[in-house]
Design a protein around this motif. Structure first.
Motif, PDB file in Angstrom:
ATOM      1  N   VAL A 261       0.749  -1.337  -0.026  1.00 17.76           N
ATOM      2  CA  VAL A 261      -0.397  -0.097   0.036  1.00 17.76           C
ATOM      3  C   VAL A 261       0.949   1.661  -0.119  1.00 17.76           C
ATOM      4  O   VAL A 261       1.577   1.557   1.265  1.00 17.76           O
ATOM      5  N   SER A 262       0.615   2.069  -1.253  1.00 13.75           N
ATOM      6  CA  SER A 262       1.325   3.398  -0.970  1.00 13.75           C
ATOM      7  C   SER A 262       0.256   4.692  -0.441  1.00 13.75           C
ATOM      8  O   SER A 262      -0.743   4.609  -2.044  1.00 13.75           O
ATOM      9  N   ALA A 263       0.792   5.014   0.008  1.00 15.37           N
ATOM     10  CA  ALA A 263      -0.086   6.785   0.194  1.00 15.37           C
ATOM     11  C   ALA A 263       0.297   7.618  -0.571  1.00 15.37           C
ATOM     12  O   ALA A 263       1.486   8.303  -0.221  1.00 15.37           O
ATOM     13  N   LEU A 264      -0.579   8.692  -0.632  1.00 14.13           N
ATOM     14  CA  LEU A 264       0.043  10.088  -1.371  1.00 14.13           C
ATOM     15  C   LEU A 264       0.202  11.087  -0.497  1.00 14.13           C
ATOM     16  O   LEU A 264      -1.172  11.681   0.176  1.00 14.13           O
ATOM     17  N   LEU A 265       1.254  11.862  -0.153  1.00 17.41           N
ATOM     18  CA  LEU A 265       1.219  12.133   1.014  1.00 17.41           C
ATOM     19  C   LEU A 265       1.436  13.714   0.164  1.00 17.41           C
ATOM     20  O   LEU A 265       2.593  14.563   0.014  1.00 17.41           O
ATOM     21  N   GLU A 275       0.612  32.953   2.685  1.00 17.06           N
ATOM     22  CA  GLU A 275      -0.453  32.141   3.496  1.00 17.06           C
ATOM     23  C   GLU A 275      -1.569  32.310   2.744  1.00 17.06           C
ATOM     24  O   GLU A 275      -2.261  31.480   2.400  1.00 17.06           O
ATOM     25  N   GLN A 276      -1.939  33.569   1.790  1.00 17.00           N
ATOM     26  CA  GLN A 276      -2.805  33.197   1.104  1.00 17.00           C
ATOM     27  C   GLN A 276      -2.565  33.394  -0.545  1.00 17.00           C
ATOM     28  O   GLN A 276      -2.115  34.143  -1.136  1.00 17.00           O
ATOM     29  N   THR A 277      -3.241  32.182  -1.434  1.00 14.32           N
ATOM     30  CA  THR A 277      -3.125  32.097  -2.703  1.00 14.32           C
ATOM     31  C   THR A 277      -3.751  32.011  -3.517  1.00 14.32           C
ATOM     32  O   THR A 277      -4.420  31.236  -3.455  1.00 14.32           O
ATOM     33  N   TRP A 278      -4.187  32.635  -4.991  1.00 16.58           N
ATOM     34  CA  TRP A 278      -4.565  32.007  -6.139  1.00 16.58           C
ATOM     35  C   TRP A 278      -4.004  30.333  -5.852  1.00 16.58           C
ATOM     36  O   TRP A 278      -3.092  29.967  -6.228  1.00 16.58           O
ATOM     37  N   GLY A 279      -4.844  29.499  -6.030  1.00 16.47           N
ATOM     38  CA  GLY A 279      -4.550  28.346  -6.712  1.00 16.47           C
ATOM     39  C   GLY A 279      -3.245  27.342  -5.587  1.00 16.47           C
ATOM     40  O   GLY A 279      -3.993  27.395  -3.897  1.00 16.47           O
ATOM     41  N   ASN A 280      -3.071  26.620  -5.863  1.00 20.31           N
ATOM     42  CA  ASN A 280      -1.567  25.308  -5.508  1.00 20.31           C
ATOM     43  C   ASN A 280      -0.532  25.900  -5.403  1.00 20.31           C
ATOM     44  O   ASN A 280       0.231  26.202  -6.217  1.00 20.31           O
ATOM     45  N   ARG A 281      -0.274  24.797  -4.105  1.00 18.49           N
ATOM     46  CA  ARG A 281       2.041  25.240  -3.861  1.00 18.49           C
ATOM     47  C   ARG A 281       2.250  24.248  -3.155  1.00 18.49           C
ATOM     48  O   ARG A 281       2.610  23.949  -2.605  1.00 18.49           O
ATOM     49  N   CYS A 282       1.260  22.888  -3.696  1.00 15.06           N
ATOM     50  CA  CYS A 282       1.554  21.485  -2.533  1.00 15.06           C
ATOM     51  C   CYS A 282       1.983  20.569  -3.632  1.00 15.06           C
ATOM     52  O   CYS A 282       1.851  20.478  -4.847  1.00 15.06           O
ATOM     53  N   PHE A 283       3.399  19.579  -2.804  1.00 11.79           N
ATOM     54  CA  PHE A 283       3.694  18.837  -3.722  1.00 11.79           C
ATOM     55  C   PHE A 283       3.282  17.425  -3.080  1.00 11.79           C
ATOM     56  O   PHE A 283       2.761  17.242  -1.936  1.00 11.79           O
ATOM     57  N   ALA A 284       2.979  16.389  -4.076  1.00 13.24           N
ATOM     58  CA  ALA A 284       2.607  15.113  -4.002  1.00 13.24           C
ATOM     59  C   ALA A 284       3.633  14.056  -3.862  1.00 13.24           C
ATOM     60  O   ALA A 284       4.220  13.879  -4.490  1.00 13.24           O
ATOM     61  N   MET A 285       3.391  13.752  -2.128  1.00 11.98           N
ATOM     62  CA  MET A 285       4.761  12.839  -1.965  1.00 11.98           C
ATOM     63  C   MET A 285       3.724  11.451  -2.015  1.00 11.98           C
ATOM     64  O   MET A 285       3.737  10.908  -1.345  1.00 11.98           O
ATOM     65  N   PRO A 286       4.355  10.221  -2.945  1.00 16.03           N
ATOM     66  CA  PRO A 286       4.063   8.639  -2.562  1.00 16.03           C
ATOM     67  C   PRO A 286       4.964   8.302  -1.339  1.00 16.03           C
ATOM     68  O   PRO A 286       6.242   8.751  -1.181  1.00 16.03           O
ATOM     69  N   MET A 287       4.350   7.280  -0.695  1.00 12.35           N
ATOM     70  CA  MET A 287       5.124   6.794   0.519  1.00 12.35           C
ATOM     71  C   MET A 287       4.456   5.184   0.671  1.00 12.35           C
ATOM     72  O   MET A 287       3.374   5.564   0.982  1.00 12.35           O
ATOM     73  N   GLU A 288       5.165   4.186   0.900  1.00 14.65           N
ATOM     74  CA  GLU A 288       5.244   2.985   1.318  1.00 14.65           C
ATOM     75  C   GLU A 288       4.690   3.003   2.750  1.00 14.65           C
ATOM     76  O   GLU A 288       5.648   3.016   3.394  1.00 14.65           O
ATOM     77  N   ARG A 308       5.730  -0.465  13.052  1.00 13.80           N
ATOM     78  CA  ARG A 308       5.564   0.637  12.088  1.00 13.80           C
ATOM     79  C   ARG A 308       5.639   1.727  12.313  1.00 13.80           C
ATOM     80  O   ARG A 308       6.192   2.361  11.490  1.00 13.80           O
ATOM     81  N   LEU A 309       5.795   2.468  13.480  1.00 14.07           N
ATOM     82  CA  LEU A 309       6.057   3.462  13.738  1.00 14.07           C
ATOM     83  C   LEU A 309       7.413   4.487  13.627  1.00 14.07           C
ATOM     84  O   LEU A 309       7.520   5.151  12.935  1.00 14.07           O
ATOM     85  N   GLU A 310       7.970   3.247  13.936  1.00  8.51           N
ATOM     86  CA  GLU A 310       9.721   3.518  13.378  1.00  8.51           C
ATOM     87  C   GLU A 310       9.752   3.421  12.032  1.00  8.51           C
ATOM     88  O   GLU A 310      10.707   4.492  11.309  1.00  8.51           O
ATOM     89  N   ARG A 311       9.379   2.899  11.596  1.00  3.74           N
ATOM     90  CA  ARG A 311       9.080   2.369   9.995  1.00  3.74           C
ATOM     91  C   ARG A 311       8.489   4.282   8.985  1.00  3.74           C
ATOM     92  O   ARG A 311       9.537   5.077   8.218  1.00  3.74           O
ATOM     93  N   VAL A 312       7.496   4.293   9.617  1.00  2.00           N
ATOM     94  CA  VAL A 312       6.778   5.672   8.737  1.00  2.00           C
ATOM     95  C   VAL A 312       8.514   6.946   9.322  1.00  2.00           C
ATOM     96  O   VAL A 312       8.298   7.466   8.625  1.00  2.00           O
ATOM     97  N   ARG A 313       8.531   7.460  10.592  1.00  4.79           N
ATOM     98  CA  ARG A 313       9.477   7.958  11.229  1.00  4.79           C
ATOM     99  C   ARG A 313      10.365   8.531  10.360  1.00  4.79           C
ATOM    100  O   ARG A 313      11.309   8.931   9.940  1.00  4.79           O
ATOM    101  N   ALA A 314      11.037   6.603  10.111  1.00  2.06           N
ATOM    102  CA  ALA A 314      12.099   7.246   9.273  1.00  2.06           C
ATOM    103  C   ALA A 314      11.237   7.387   7.730  1.00  2.06           C
ATOM    104  O   ALA A 314      13.385   8.144   7.180  1.00  2.06           O
ATOM    105  N   ALA A 315      10.742   7.652   7.507  1.00  2.33           N
ATOM    106  CA  ALA A 315      10.720   7.917   6.098  1.00  2.33           C
ATOM    107  C   ALA A 315      10.326   9.426   6.427  1.00  2.33           C
ATOM    108  O   ALA A 315      10.705   9.795   4.948  1.00  2.33           O
ATOM    109  N   THR A 316      10.277  10.002   7.100  1.00  2.79           N
ATOM    110  CA  THR A 316       9.094  11.106   7.229  1.00  2.79           C
ATOM    111  C   THR A 316      10.272  12.213   7.576  1.00  2.79           C
ATOM    112  O   THR A 316       9.993  13.282   7.481  1.00  2.79           O
TER     113      THR A 316
END
Length: 433
Positions: A261-265, A275-288, A308-316
């Motif tokens: 399972v890979s989540a799109l973050l 702080e307030q803009t027109w449109g998007n300023r985000c990036f989408a990162m996949p993470m298993e 599980r928490l340790e694997r997540v923490r190592a990825a983020t």
């Protein structure tokens, strides 16, 4: 009743490459719903609909992008003030038929199409009880990202305070070569990861019916923060670890295998002055996600909550560093159209990611007149072929999880409880002996 709209700035703003990618996706996939948003739940007598429309109209001066439109379909497209903008075409009402009609009324707010020619809508949902109601806000993702939507929440139902998002410090000129190198390296890395991902079967284990439903759960925010801090992580890390445990339990109950399972973050790429803009300023990162973590001596299928928490923490962990945040910010700011659209089309494919998982700090409190906001729910982007979209909103002292699913998803109603149980398992594993 027609509500006049306060004047908005006359300046035009060029669309961002991410906006143009979403606009292109809308044109090439008109059968897909590209809207997202959120719901605020309030206690107290709901306002009269005419008064609610007038209230939204009076708040428009805080949100000039609400009264803007996109002109053009090319790289030169811009956000411009919409002279034909009307609150009446954007603000709607759905009334429940008594206590048993709440779900149907909320489904209407979640699934109703926007008025032709508009890109956002607000629904006042009430009628199930005399002392509670909800406000549902939805918008096309080409118009806003999650950070801008959170600001809309605070502007409509709060004091309009700025977010608490971490922003890299202002850099020095001498740092530019290193920043350029890191941004380019990060772009190449994410592009390669999206291209080289292992193929998986494209067929979903259920047939969507196109009817979205919202499911909610909540835990004390202090619990997520306490467990995260004890292991060098964040509340969001604990959420992702609990999400992984939830998926393992859901797979066992539903009989649907989840080998990977890979989540799109979404990752905020806004600068300090955005702080307030027109449109998007985000990036989408996949993470298993570590749905089935395997450690030394384990057999496949074993799963420790803390592992599980340790694997997540190592990825983020890199995402919490200022250098990575600066690199993502620079990459988002300067990414060209063609690679941006290619990457987005690739990374949202069910062959690359299975779920959308986002989190957003909203506010400490909120109100509308004498009524108080008691809860919130994010409405993340539910992408074709994905199992569900999950959002974690931080409101007051609560961490509130929301699942937006197709009604055909097996055992969808179990997701919030399984997530809460996974949080409890993490808290219990962390508790001192």
């Amino acid at each position: 009743m027609t509500v006049s709209v306060p004047s908005v700035p006359s300046a035009c703003h060029r669309t961002h490459s991410i906006d143009r990618a979403f606009l292109s996706l809308e044109r090439t996939h008109p059968d897909v719903r590209w809207d997202t948003g959120g719901v605020a739940y309030l206690s107290g007598r709901p306002p009269e609909f005419a008064d609610f429309r007038a209230y939204v109209g009076m708040r428009m001066d805080r949100l000039p992008m609400f009264a803007s439109r996109v002109d053009g379909r090319t790289r030169r497209s811009t956000w411009r003030p919409d002279a034909d903008h009307s609150i009446d075409r954007h603000v709607h009402e759905t009334v429940a038929d008594g206590p048993g009609g709440w779900e149907s009324a909320m489904d209407t707010a979640l699934n109703a199409p926007f008025t032709p020619g508009t890109r956002w809508g607000i629904w006042l949902v009430h009628g199930h009880t005399p002392d509670a109601y909800a406000v549902c806000y939805r918008f096309d993702h080409a118009c806003q990202d999650g950070s801008a939507a959170a600001l809309a929440f605070r502007s409509l139902l709060g004091g309009g305070e700025p977010s608490a998002r971490p922003v890299p410090r202002a850099g020095r000129r001498a740092e530019l070569p290193g920043r350029v190198g890191r941004a380019l390296g990060l772009a190449v890395r994410f592009g390669y990861d999206a291209f080289a991902v292992r193929a998986r079967a494209s067929a979903a284990p259920f047939v969507p019916v196109g009817d979205r439903q919202l499911l909610r759960g909540r835990v004390p925010l202090a619990t997520l923060r306490r467990v995260g801090a004890a292991h060098g992580g964040s509340a969001h890390d604990v959420h992702l670890a609990a999400l992984s445990g939830m998926l393992a339990a859901w797979s066992a109950e539903s009989g649907i295998p989840l080998p990977r399972v890979s989540a799109l973050l979404p990752v905020d790429g806004r600068r300090h002055d955005e702080e307030q803009t027109w449109g998007n300023r985000c990036f989408a990162m996949p993470m298993e996600l570590p749905v089935h973590p395997v450690g030394p001596g384990d057999t496949p299928g074993d799963g420790s909550p803390l592992r599980r928490l340790e694997r997540v923490r190592a990825a983020t962990v890199k995402l919490r560093s200022e250098r990575w945040r600066q690199a993502i910010q620079d990459m988002v700011r300067f990414m060209p159209d063609a690679p941006t659209e290619w990457y987005m089309r690739r990374v949202i494919s069910p062959r690359v990611t299975n779920i959308m998982a986002t989190s957003m700090p909203l506010a400490e409190e909120g109100s509308l007149g004498a009524t108080q906001v008691t809860g919130s729910a994010l409405l993340p982007l539910l992408l074709p072929g994905h199992f569900f979209a999950v959002g974690l909103s931080f409101f007051g002292t609560w961490a509130e999880v929301s699942f937006l699913t197709d009604r055909a998803l097996p055992l969808a109603d179990r997701l919030p409880a399984l997530w809460e149980e996974a949080v409890d398992a993490l808290a219990g594993a962390h508790a001192p002996e």
